[in-house]
Write a protein that holds these residues in place. Structure first.
Motif, PDB file in Angstrom:
ATOM      1  N   LEU A 146      -8.301 -18.249 -17.209  1.00  0.00           N
ATOM      2  CA  LEU A 146      -7.900 -18.833 -16.257  1.00  0.00           C
ATOM      3  C   LEU A 146      -6.727 -17.779 -15.652  1.00  0.00           C
ATOM      4  CD1 LEU A 146      -7.670 -22.701 -16.745  1.00  0.00           C
ATOM      5  CD2 LEU A 146      -9.341 -21.283 -15.287  1.00  0.00           C
ATOM      6  N   LEU A 147      -5.956 -17.086 -16.531  1.00  0.00           N
ATOM      7  CA  LEU A 147      -4.907 -16.085 -16.226  1.00  0.00           C
ATOM      8  C   LEU A 147      -5.840 -15.024 -15.693  1.00  0.00           C
ATOM      9  CD1 LEU A 147      -2.158 -15.207 -15.790  1.00  0.00           C
ATOM     10  CD2 LEU A 147      -2.107 -14.832 -18.049  1.00  0.00           C
ATOM     11  N   GLY A 148      -6.703 -14.613 -16.486  1.00  0.00           N
ATOM     12  CA  GLY A 148      -7.489 -13.273 -16.259  1.00  0.00           C
ATOM     13  C   GLY A 148      -8.369 -13.633 -14.890  1.00  0.00           C
ATOM     14  N   ALA A 149      -8.658 -14.752 -14.427  1.00  0.00           N
ATOM     15  CA  ALA A 149      -9.396 -14.961 -13.117  1.00  0.00           C
ATOM     16  C   ALA A 149      -8.470 -14.615 -12.037  1.00  0.00           C
ATOM     17  CB  ALA A 149      -9.963 -16.296 -13.122  1.00  0.00           C
ATOM     18  N   VAL A 150      -7.247 -14.939 -11.980  1.00  0.00           N
ATOM     19  CA  VAL A 150      -6.049 -14.678 -11.145  1.00  0.00           C
ATOM     20  C   VAL A 150      -5.729 -13.238 -11.082  1.00  0.00           C
ATOM     21  CG1 VAL A 150      -3.746 -15.091 -10.325  1.00  0.00           C
ATOM     22  CG2 VAL A 150      -5.208 -17.047 -11.288  1.00  0.00           C
ATOM     23  N   VAL A 151      -5.557 -12.685 -12.275  1.00  0.00           N
ATOM     24  CA  VAL A 151      -5.032 -11.252 -12.310  1.00  0.00           C
ATOM     25  C   VAL A 151      -6.456 -10.177 -11.770  1.00  0.00           C
ATOM     26  CG1 VAL A 151      -4.566  -9.326 -14.066  1.00  0.00           C
ATOM     27  CG2 VAL A 151      -3.497 -11.535 -14.249  1.00  0.00           C
ATOM     28  N   SER A 152      -7.624 -10.589 -12.185  1.00  0.00           N
ATOM     29  CA  SER A 152      -8.564  -9.786 -11.796  1.00  0.00           C
ATOM     30  C   SER A 152      -9.115  -9.850 -10.564  1.00  0.00           C
ATOM     31  CB  SER A 152      -9.931 -10.253 -12.926  1.00  0.00           C
ATOM     32  OG  SER A 152     -10.374 -11.281 -12.670  1.00  0.00           O
ATOM     33  N   THR A 153      -8.955 -11.102  -9.789  1.00  0.00           N
ATOM     34  CA  THR A 153      -9.423 -11.207  -8.161  1.00  0.00           C
ATOM     35  C   THR A 153      -8.161 -10.605  -7.546  1.00  0.00           C
ATOM     36  OG1 THR A 153     -10.285 -13.464  -8.793  1.00  0.00           O
ATOM     37  CG2 THR A 153      -9.434 -12.961  -6.439  1.00  0.00           C
ATOM     38  N   VAL A 154      -6.969 -10.831  -7.766  1.00  0.00           N
ATOM     39  CA  VAL A 154      -6.045 -10.002  -6.977  1.00  0.00           C
ATOM     40  C   VAL A 154      -6.064  -8.399  -7.301  1.00  0.00           C
ATOM     41  CG1 VAL A 154      -3.464  -9.676  -6.772  1.00  0.00           C
ATOM     42  CG2 VAL A 154      -4.468 -12.075  -7.141  1.00  0.00           C
ATOM     43  N   ALA A 155      -6.459  -8.078  -8.463  1.00  0.00           N
ATOM     44  CA  ALA A 155      -6.104  -6.776  -8.723  1.00  0.00           C
ATOM     45  C   ALA A 155      -7.216  -5.959  -8.303  1.00  0.00           C
ATOM     46  CB  ALA A 155      -6.339  -6.375 -10.435  1.00  0.00           C
ATOM     47  N   VAL A 156      -8.820  -6.600  -7.979  1.00  0.00           N
ATOM     48  CA  VAL A 156      -9.586  -5.596  -7.573  1.00  0.00           C
ATOM     49  C   VAL A 156      -9.623  -5.952  -6.080  1.00  0.00           C
ATOM     50  CG1 VAL A 156     -11.969  -6.011  -7.231  1.00  0.00           C
ATOM     51  CG2 VAL A 156     -11.220  -6.293  -9.364  1.00  0.00           C
ATOM     52  N   GLY A 157      -8.929  -7.053  -5.449  1.00  0.00           N
ATOM     53  CA  GLY A 157      -8.833  -6.941  -4.236  1.00  0.00           C
ATOM     54  C   GLY A 157      -8.030  -5.733  -3.608  1.00  0.00           C
ATOM     55  N   ALA A 158      -6.791  -5.753  -4.439  1.00  0.00           N
ATOM     56  CA  ALA A 158      -5.816  -4.763  -4.231  1.00  0.00           C
ATOM     57  C   ALA A 158      -6.273  -3.215  -4.313  1.00  0.00           C
ATOM     58  CB  ALA A 158      -4.485  -4.790  -5.236  1.00  0.00           C
ATOM     59  N   ALA A 159      -7.148  -3.026  -5.154  1.00  0.00           N
ATOM     60  CA  ALA A 159      -7.959  -1.822  -5.341  1.00  0.00           C
ATOM     61  C   ALA A 159      -8.802  -1.545  -4.178  1.00  0.00           C
ATOM     62  CB  ALA A 159      -8.591  -1.912  -6.757  1.00  0.00           C
ATOM     63  N   VAL A 160      -9.517  -2.572  -3.712  1.00  0.00           N
ATOM     64  CA  VAL A 160     -10.577  -2.273  -2.521  1.00  0.00           C
ATOM     65  C   VAL A 160      -9.508  -1.992  -1.391  1.00  0.00           C
ATOM     66  CG1 VAL A 160     -12.059  -3.262  -1.146  1.00  0.00           C
ATOM     67  CG2 VAL A 160     -12.190  -3.310  -3.704  1.00  0.00           C
ATOM     68  N   ALA A 161      -8.693  -2.666  -1.200  1.00  0.00           N
ATOM     69  CA  ALA A 161      -7.670  -2.542  -0.092  1.00  0.00           C
ATOM     70  C   ALA A 161      -7.083  -1.454   0.158  1.00  0.00           C
ATOM     71  CB  ALA A 161      -6.553  -3.701  -0.016  1.00  0.00           C
ATOM     72  N   VAL A 162      -6.559  -0.795  -0.977  1.00  0.00           N
ATOM     73  CA  VAL A 162      -5.725   0.645  -1.054  1.00  0.00           C
ATOM     74  C   VAL A 162      -6.749   1.710  -0.690  1.00  0.00           C
ATOM     75  CG1 VAL A 162      -3.600  -0.391  -2.121  1.00  0.00           C
ATOM     76  CG2 VAL A 162      -5.693   0.904  -3.535  1.00  0.00           C
ATOM     77  N   THR A 163      -8.054   1.543  -0.905  1.00  0.00           N
ATOM     78  CA  THR A 163      -9.007   2.584  -1.033  1.00  0.00           C
ATOM     79  C   THR A 163     -10.014   2.418   0.317  1.00  0.00           C
ATOM     80  OG1 THR A 163     -10.472   1.421  -2.385  1.00  0.00           O
ATOM     81  CG2 THR A 163      -9.108   3.002  -3.378  1.00  0.00           C
ATOM     82  N   SER A 164      -9.771   1.655   1.208  1.00  0.00           N
ATOM     83  CA  SER A 164     -10.330   1.479   2.249  1.00  0.00           C
ATOM     84  C   SER A 164      -9.680   2.048   3.455  1.00  0.00           C
ATOM     85  CB  SER A 164     -10.491  -0.132   2.723  1.00  0.00           C
ATOM     86  OG  SER A 164     -11.282  -0.795   1.627  1.00  0.00           O
ATOM     87  N   ARG A 165     -10.688   2.421   4.498  1.00  0.00           N
ATOM     88  CA  ARG A 165      -9.880   3.080   5.752  1.00  0.00           C
ATOM     89  C   ARG A 165     -10.539   2.718   6.787  1.00  0.00           C
ATOM     90  NH1 ARG A 165      -6.121   6.520   5.324  1.00  0.00           N
ATOM     91  NH2 ARG A 165      -6.183   6.589   7.550  1.00  0.00           N
ATOM     92  N   CYS A 166      -9.810   2.553   7.982  1.00  0.00           N
ATOM     93  CA  CYS A 166     -10.314   2.271   9.338  1.00  0.00           C
ATOM     94  C   CYS A 166      -9.450   3.497  10.241  1.00  0.00           C
ATOM     95  CB  CYS A 166      -9.808   0.914   9.826  1.00  0.00           C
ATOM     96  SG  CYS A 166     -10.621   0.359  11.402  1.00  0.00           S
ATOM     97  N   ASP A 167     -10.428   4.449  10.623  1.00  0.00           N
ATOM     98  CA  ASP A 167      -9.755   5.507  11.330  1.00  0.00           C
ATOM     99  C   ASP A 167      -9.649   5.394  12.690  1.00  0.00           C
ATOM    100  OD1 ASP A 167      -8.973   6.821   8.790  1.00  0.00           O
ATOM    101  OD2 ASP A 167     -10.972   7.296   8.708  1.00  0.00           O
ATOM    102  N   ALA A 168     -10.381   4.365  13.136  1.00  0.00           N
ATOM    103  CA  ALA A 168     -10.727   4.307  14.623  1.00  0.00           C
ATOM    104  C   ALA A 168     -10.897   3.040  15.211  1.00  0.00           C
ATOM    105  CB  ALA A 168     -11.665   5.386  15.322  1.00  0.00           C
TER     106      ALA A 168
END
Length: 271
Positions: free
Chosen positions: A35-57
Motif C-alpha cells: 500500500l505504501l508502494g502504491a502511494v510512492v510509485s503513483t506520485v513518483a511516476v506522475g512527477a517523472a512524467v510531469a517534469v519531462t512533459s512540455r507545452c511550448d505553445a
C-alpha cells in the motif's frame, strides 16, 4: 425473537468480521508495504512524467490533469497485487479454513473483505491522487503548462479536475476489488495476479494492434483499464470511446462480475 437472532445479531457478526479482516491486514507487513508502494510509485511516476512533459505553445494538446495522474497506471499494479494477496494469501497458508470455520456464513466473509479493502484503498488512493496533483501543480507551470498557453492552475475547484481526481481514487478501489474477486475465483495468488494484469495491460495492446477502427474502439470500450481511465480526461472528452463516468462504470461492471463469481464459488466450494 430469540437472543442472538435478527438484524442486530447480523450487524454484530458483520462488525466482528470487519474487525477481524482489519486486524489481518494491519498486521500483514507485506500488504502494508504494498500500500505504501502504491502511494510512492503513483506520485513518483506522475512527477517523472510531469517534469519531462512540455507545452511550448498555445494549443499544444496536453492534458495537465491526466499528465499529473499518469502514475495511477503504475500504482494500479501494486493495488492489484495487494487485492489478490488479501484472499490468495489466506488460501496459500491455509488460513482460509480457519476464517470459514469462525465465520460459516461465506457472504459475510466476502463482504467484510471487500469492505476493508475498499476503505483502505480509498485512503491509499486519495493520498496518491492528491500527492500527484500537488507535484503536478508545482512542476507543470515550469514546463509550459501556463495560462499563456491555455492552462489554468491545477485546482480541485474545477469540476473536470475534481471528477478526474475522485474518479482516479475510485478507479484504484475498483482495481483492488476486481483483483480480490479474481483471487476468489482461482484461489492462487500468482495465477490471479497474472489474470488481472492481462486484463489491464494486454487488452489495450490488442486494441492497438487491431487495424479496424471500429473493432479498436470496441476493445477500448470494454477493456477495464482504457475504459476506466477515461475518467481522468479533461481535454478532448468528446473524442473518447466512452464518457468519463461511463468508462468507470465499465470497470465497475468488471469488478462486480468478478466479486459475484468469486462469491458464488466461495459458497459452493470447500476451503
Amino acid at each position: 425473537m430469540q437472543p442472538g437472532v435478527g438484524p442486530y445479531a447480523g450487524a454484530g457478526v458483520m462488525k466482528n468480521a470487519v474487525r477481524a479482516e482489519w486486524t489481518k491486514l494491519r498486521t500483514d507487513a507485506v500488504t502494508l508495504v504494498l500500500l505504501l508502494g502504491a502511494v510512492v510509485s503513483t506520485v513518483a511516476v506522475g512527477a517523472a512524467v510531469a517534469v519531462t512533459s512540455r507545452c511550448d505553445a498555445p494549443g499544444c494538446g496536453g492534458d495537465a490533469i491526466r499528465i499529473s495522474l499518469t502514475g495511477v497506471m503504475v500504482g494500479q499494479v501494486v493495488v492489484a497485487i495487494a487485492g489478490v494477496l488479501m484472499v490468495g494469501g489466506e488460501y496459500g497458508t491455509g488460513m482460509m479454513r480457519s476464517t470459514l470455520t469462525a465465520l460459516p456464513r461465506r457472504s459475510t466473509v466476502l463482504c467484510s473483505k471487500a469492505t476493508v479493502l475498499t476503505v483502505v484503498l480509498l485512503l491509499t488512493g486519495t493520498v496518491s491522487v492528491l500527492g500527484s496533483l500537488l507535484v503536478g501543480g508545482l512542476a507543470l507551470p515550469g514546463r509550459g503548462f501556463t495560462e499563456a498557453h491555455g492552462f489554468e492552475p491545477l485546482s480541485l475547484a474545477d469540476g473536470a479536475a475534481l471528477r478526474a481526481a475522485a474518479g482516479s481514487v475510485l478507479y484504484l478501489v475498483l482495481i483492488g476489488l476486481l483483483s480480490q474477486g479474481v483471487a476468489l475465483i482461482v484461489r492462487n495468488s500468482a495465477t490471479a495476479v497474472g489474470i488481472v494484469l492481462a486484463l489491464l495491460l494486454v487488452l489495450p495492446i490488442v486494441a492497438q494492434v487491431v487495424g479496424d477502427p471500429d473493432w479498436q474502439r470496441h476493445l477500448q470500450q470494454i477493456a477495464p483499464m482504457t475504459a476506466g481511465l477515461t475518467v481522468q480526461a479533461t481535454v478532448g472528452v468528446d473524442e473518447l470511446p466512452l464518457g468519463p463516468w461511463q468508462g468507470l462504470g465499465v470497470l465497475a461492471l468488471w469488478a462486480t462480475g468478478a466479486l459475484v463469481a468469486g462469491g458464488g464459488l466461495l459458497r459452493s466450494r470447500d476451503a
